[in-house]
Write a protein that holds these residues in place. Structure first.
Motif, short mmCIF file in Angstrom:
data_model
loop_
_atom_site.label_atom_id
_atom_site.label_comp_id
_atom_site.label_asym_id
_atom_site.label_seq_id
_atom_site.Cartn_x
_atom_site.Cartn_y
_atom_site.Cartn_z
N GLU A 72 38.62 35.93 27.24
CA GLU A 72 37.29 35.41 27.52
C GLU A 72 37.27 35.07 29.10
N LEU A 73 38.20 34.65 29.79
CA LEU A 73 38.04 34.18 31.14
C LEU A 73 38.15 35.58 31.82
N LEU A 74 38.63 36.64 31.40
CA LEU A 74 38.40 38.02 32.06
C LEU A 74 36.93 38.54 31.85
N TRP A 75 36.44 38.11 30.74
CA TRP A 75 34.98 38.68 30.45
C TRP A 75 34.00 37.85 31.35
N LYS A 76 34.09 36.53 31.55
CA LYS A 76 33.17 35.83 32.54
C LYS A 76 33.40 36.24 33.73
N GLU A 77 34.83 36.69 34.33
CA GLU A 77 34.81 37.19 35.60
C GLU A 77 34.25 38.60 35.67
N LYS A 78 34.22 39.32 34.69
CA LYS A 78 33.51 40.64 34.35
C LYS A 78 31.75 40.50 34.87
N ILE A 79 31.43 39.64 34.03
CA ILE A 79 29.78 39.37 33.91
C ILE A 79 29.49 38.77 35.19
N GLY A 80 30.14 38.03 35.97
CA GLY A 80 30.01 37.17 37.07
C GLY A 80 29.92 38.15 38.16
N SER A 81 30.65 39.18 38.10
CA SER A 81 30.96 40.21 39.27
C SER A 81 29.99 41.53 39.13
N GLU A 82 29.37 41.53 37.98
CA GLU A 82 28.65 42.96 37.72
C GLU A 82 27.66 43.14 38.59
N ARG A 83 26.71 42.06 39.02
CA ARG A 83 25.48 42.36 39.85
C ARG A 83 25.94 42.51 41.29
N LYS A 245 32.42 38.83 22.43
CA LYS A 245 33.09 39.14 21.26
C LYS A 245 33.69 40.52 20.92
N ALA A 246 32.47 41.17 21.19
CA ALA A 246 32.74 42.75 20.80
C ALA A 246 33.47 43.12 21.86
N TRP A 247 33.24 42.78 23.16
CA TRP A 247 34.33 43.50 24.19
C TRP A 247 35.72 43.08 24.07
#
Length: 341
Positions: A72-83, A245-247
């Motif tokens: 979950e923490l890794l997903w938040k980091e992934k979404i936060g760095s996409e832009r 969740k899917a990721w």
């Protein structure tokens, strides 16, 4: 009348507008009731420019009780760095605030519109500096960057409309505007949307040009991206819905398959170790078991002879009663034979 005014006056003093009631509840303590959450973060690690960075990092997470929380923490980091990665990753600008991938320009050279003026060749140094790029505007420096990158990839000196030239021009614009954004944000932390939106459009336009060049001439495409140092990645559709969740489920599934393969490889290696020696031992055991089986069969046959169930030293081979069987077959043919006429 005067007493009536005195009675009504306090009521008039305590009247509060309805709009102010709602505003005070929101602006209490100088902040909103529900603070704004910005999911986008600044990215400073150049390794995150790799499209598979977070998938590789998820594959290295320890399989313990906190595995899902770490995902979950890794997903938040992934979404936060996409832009940030989308805006700077293709030009390798994350962590590069020195030259932004732009060529080194001799700012003492005359500006583009004065490059053919003969009088400047013999003019004093003070006059040359006035007409140099150093004392010009930013567009003079941007023009020098554009010409340098265009000359590095164009087909010939008169080429000004090919895909290579357009890609070099857009690359210069993207990197120049990115440096300008960082300059603005060093003075004001608010992101200048009026220029970042244009950078986004320019990135998409360059991606289209790169795709067209790759379809037309792959060798030229490789030369251009190597010369301009562009990281081009073919975008692929995700194998899952773009949700946390899917990721997480997809990464967990990949991790399980990978762990199974690792366990199978370990078992295979342990099986192949000293395989020849093990096979030789198995063959020796089989031979000893066959010898033991033959001895047991001989002993059982001897016991049968002793008990009178078999006869020892029988000479010849048993033959059936051929005459009796033949006569019986003839009799049956005479009794039950029917002519087919």
């Amino acid at each position: 009348m005067i007493s009536r005014r005195l009675i009504l006056a306090p009521l008039a003093w305590n009247v509060t507008p309805i709009a102010s009631i709602h505003v005070t509840s929101i602006n209490s303590k100088g902040r909103a009731r529900i603070p704004f959450y910005n999911k986008h973060h600044k990215v400073t690690d150049p390794a995150k420019q790799d499209p598979e960075y977070f998938e590789k990092k998820a594959a290295k997470l320890p399989l313990d009780d906190h595995y899902l929380d770490a995902l979950e923490l890794l997903w938040k980091e992934k979404i936060g760095s996409e832009r940030e990665v989308m805006m700077k990753g293709s030009d390798n600008l994350i962590g590069n605030k020195t030259d932004y991938g732009l060529p080194q320009i001799d700012t003492s050279q005359p500006r583009y519109e004065y490059r053919h003026v003969d009088e400047l060749r013999d003019a004093p140094e003070s006059v040359k500096r006035i007409f140099s790029i150093e004392y010009g505007e930013r567009r003079d420096l941007s023009g020098a960057w554009k010409r340098t990158l265009i000359e590095s990839v164009n087909k010939h000196k008169f080429d000004d409309s090919s895909l290579q030239v357009k890609i070099a021009w857009t690359t210069t614009v993207i990197r120049s505007w990115t440096s300008l954004v960082d300059t603005f944000m060093s003075k004001n932390p608010k992101k200048p949307v009026w220029i970042t939106h244009r950078i986004y459009l320019m990135i998409n336009y360059r991606r289209k040009l790169l795709r067209l060049l790759r379809e037309q001439d792959e060798a030229e495409f490789e030369r251009v991206i190597n010369e301009l140092k562009i990281a081009y990645h073919v975008q692929k559709q995700p194998e899952h819905v773009k949700t946390r969740k899917a990721w997480s489920e997809h990464q967990l599934k990949l991790r399980i398959e990978r762990e199974k393969e690792n366990m199978l490889d370990t078992l295979h290696k342990s099986f192949m170790e000293n395989r020849d020696e093990i096979v030789a031992d198995i063959d020796a055991n089989l031979q000893s078991l066959e010898i033991e089986e033959e001895n047991i069969k001989k002993r059982l046959e001897e016991i049968s002879i002793i008990e009178g169930k078999k006869v020892d030293n029988v000479v010849g081979v048993y033959q059936p009663k051929i005459i009796e069987e033949l006569s019986e077959n003839v009799m049956h043919s005479l009794l039950f034979y029917h002519d087919s006429k």
